[in-house]
Design an enzyme around this catalytic site. Structure first.
Site, PDB file in Angstrom:
ATOM      1  N   ILE A 127       1.023  -9.874   3.999  1.00  0.00           N
ATOM      2  CA  ILE A 127      -0.165 -10.375   4.553  1.00  0.00           C
ATOM      3  C   ILE A 127      -1.142  -9.351   5.481  1.00  0.00           C
ATOM      4  O   ILE A 127      -2.222  -9.325   5.338  1.00  0.00           O
ATOM      5  CB  ILE A 127       0.185 -11.519   5.873  1.00  0.00           C
ATOM      6  CG1 ILE A 127      -1.084 -12.209   6.314  1.00  0.00           C
ATOM      7  CG2 ILE A 127       0.967 -11.178   7.061  1.00  0.00           C
ATOM      8  CD1 ILE A 127      -1.153 -13.510   5.803  1.00  0.00           C
ATOM      9  N   ASN A 128      -0.268  -8.340   5.997  1.00  0.00           N
ATOM     10  CA  ASN A 128      -0.919  -7.146   6.449  1.00  0.00           C
ATOM     11  C   ASN A 128      -1.725  -6.534   5.261  1.00  0.00           C
ATOM     12  O   ASN A 128      -2.841  -5.804   5.681  1.00  0.00           O
ATOM     13  CB  ASN A 128       0.102  -6.214   7.288  1.00  0.00           C
ATOM     14  CG  ASN A 128       0.687  -6.865   8.299  1.00  0.00           C
ATOM     15  OD1 ASN A 128       0.231  -7.198   9.405  1.00  0.00           O
ATOM     16  ND2 ASN A 128       2.006  -6.957   8.247  1.00  0.00           N
ATOM     17  N   ASP A 173       1.648   0.147  -5.139  1.00  0.00           N
ATOM     18  CA  ASP A 173       3.140   0.332  -4.748  1.00  0.00           C
ATOM     19  C   ASP A 173       2.960   1.774  -3.813  1.00  0.00           C
ATOM     20  O   ASP A 173       1.861   2.650  -4.283  1.00  0.00           O
ATOM     21  CB  ASP A 173       4.123   0.617  -5.797  1.00  0.00           C
ATOM     22  CG  ASP A 173       5.451   0.559  -5.156  1.00  0.00           C
ATOM     23  OD1 ASP A 173       5.778  -0.231  -4.298  1.00  0.00           O
ATOM     24  OD2 ASP A 173       6.287   1.209  -5.931  1.00  0.00           O
ATOM     25  N   GLY A 190       5.203  -1.160   8.498  1.00  0.00           N
ATOM     26  CA  GLY A 190       5.746  -0.116   8.066  1.00  0.00           C
ATOM     27  C   GLY A 190       6.334   1.130   8.855  1.00  0.00           C
ATOM     28  O   GLY A 190       6.623   0.924  10.037  1.00  0.00           O
ATOM     29  N   HIS A 198      -4.068   6.153   2.894  1.00  0.00           N
ATOM     30  CA  HIS A 198      -3.828   6.475   1.410  1.00  0.00           C
ATOM     31  C   HIS A 198      -4.466   5.071   0.928  1.00  0.00           C
ATOM     32  O   HIS A 198      -4.817   5.371  -0.634  1.00  0.00           O
ATOM     33  CB  HIS A 198      -2.470   6.596   1.282  1.00  0.00           C
ATOM     34  CG  HIS A 198      -1.440   5.607   2.044  1.00  0.00           C
ATOM     35  ND1 HIS A 198      -1.348   5.270   3.306  1.00  0.00           N
ATOM     36  CD2 HIS A 198      -0.728   4.490   1.498  1.00  0.00           C
ATOM     37  CE1 HIS A 198      -0.736   4.540   3.886  1.00  0.00           C
ATOM     38  NE2 HIS A 198      -0.092   4.007   2.742  1.00  0.00           N
ATOM     39  N   ARG A 199      -4.071   3.861   1.023  1.00  0.00           N
ATOM     40  CA  ARG A 199      -4.614   2.829   0.400  1.00  0.00           C
ATOM     41  C   ARG A 199      -6.025   2.563   0.347  1.00  0.00           C
ATOM     42  O   ARG A 199      -6.536   2.188  -0.463  1.00  0.00           O
ATOM     43  CB  ARG A 199      -3.952   1.423   1.112  1.00  0.00           C
ATOM     44  CG  ARG A 199      -4.042   0.276   0.282  1.00  0.00           C
ATOM     45  CD  ARG A 199      -3.530  -0.889   0.781  1.00  0.00           C
ATOM     46  NE  ARG A 199      -1.991  -0.819   0.620  1.00  0.00           N
ATOM     47  CZ  ARG A 199      -1.192  -0.626   1.540  1.00  0.00           C
ATOM     48  NH1 ARG A 199      -1.465  -0.572   2.977  1.00  0.00           N
ATOM     49  NH2 ARG A 199       0.238  -0.542   1.504  1.00  0.00           N
TER      50      ARG A 199
END
Length: 203
Positions: free
Chosen positions: A13-14, A73, A157, A184-185
């Site tokens: 969900i995050n 990923d 995380g 990064h995302r």
């Protein structure tokens, strides 16, 4: 431009909220696989790289739904540990490990390691499968180092341990607004946005 469906392969969900926030200015209805009643479907991520795992997840979901499909990923790579936890980041302390268990294992592996040897980077690989079956891959990277203890309340995380280069704060301390600009995302998603704008304009 007509609104299009973008289905995310993640059940996190995050991650879903982070992606929605970054893509909010595009004419997209962003849905998670859970929104489509496919939340219980798990794909075995048996690739040796982030790229392989993202492609496996995207293609398997694309076979079940109508619309564009996005899978990503991500991994944390610690140079001192020869790239650990890397592709195994989510299950570093075991298959169903919680975030805090993964963080504890990482801190234990770096016990006694000085600051100058704790450099690390986060990497995200995003794969988009278009309605036409085309596969587009983009990557994003964020440099930093691993702190000596968890700091901050936000994020998920390894965010409480990852100190971002140039900020001297962890992702968990920086908060969502800043993280969604520099992570990064975010960097991978901004590259993907450029590709998606071309797709949306061409059709």
């Amino acid at each position: 431009m007509n609104r299009r469906r973008l289905i995310l392969s993640t059940g996190n969900i995050n991650k879903v909220e982070e992606i929605k926030d970054i893509l909010k200015d595009l004419p997209l209805d962003v849905l998670s696989k859970k929104d489509l009643g496919l939340g219980s479907i798990e794909v075995e991520e048996n690739g040796d790289t982030l790229e392989e795992n993202a492609i496996i997840k995207a293609k398997s979901l694309a076979n079940m739904v109508d619309g564009m499909v996005m899978a990503d990923d991500s991994g944390l790579f610690v140079n001192y540990l020869n790239g650990e936890p890397g592709v195994h980041s989510a299950r570093y302390a075991g298959i169903n490990a919680r975030d805090d268990e993964n963080n504890i294992k990482l801190l234990n592996r770096l016990k006694g390691v000085p600051l100058e040897k704790r450099d690390a980077y986060f990497k995200t690989v995003i794969v988009l499968v278009t309605e036409k079956g085309e596969v587009i891959t983009v990557t994003g990277k964020c440099e930093g180092y691993i702190g000596f203890e968890p700091k901050g309340e936000e994020g998920f995380g390894y965010d409480p341990l990852f100190v971002v280069k140039g900020y001297d704060k962890t992702f968990a301390e920086l908060g969502e607004e800043i993280k969604n600009k520099i992570s990064h995302r975010a960097r991978a998603l901004n590259k993907l946005k450029i590709e998606m704008k071309k797709i949306l304009e061409d059709d």
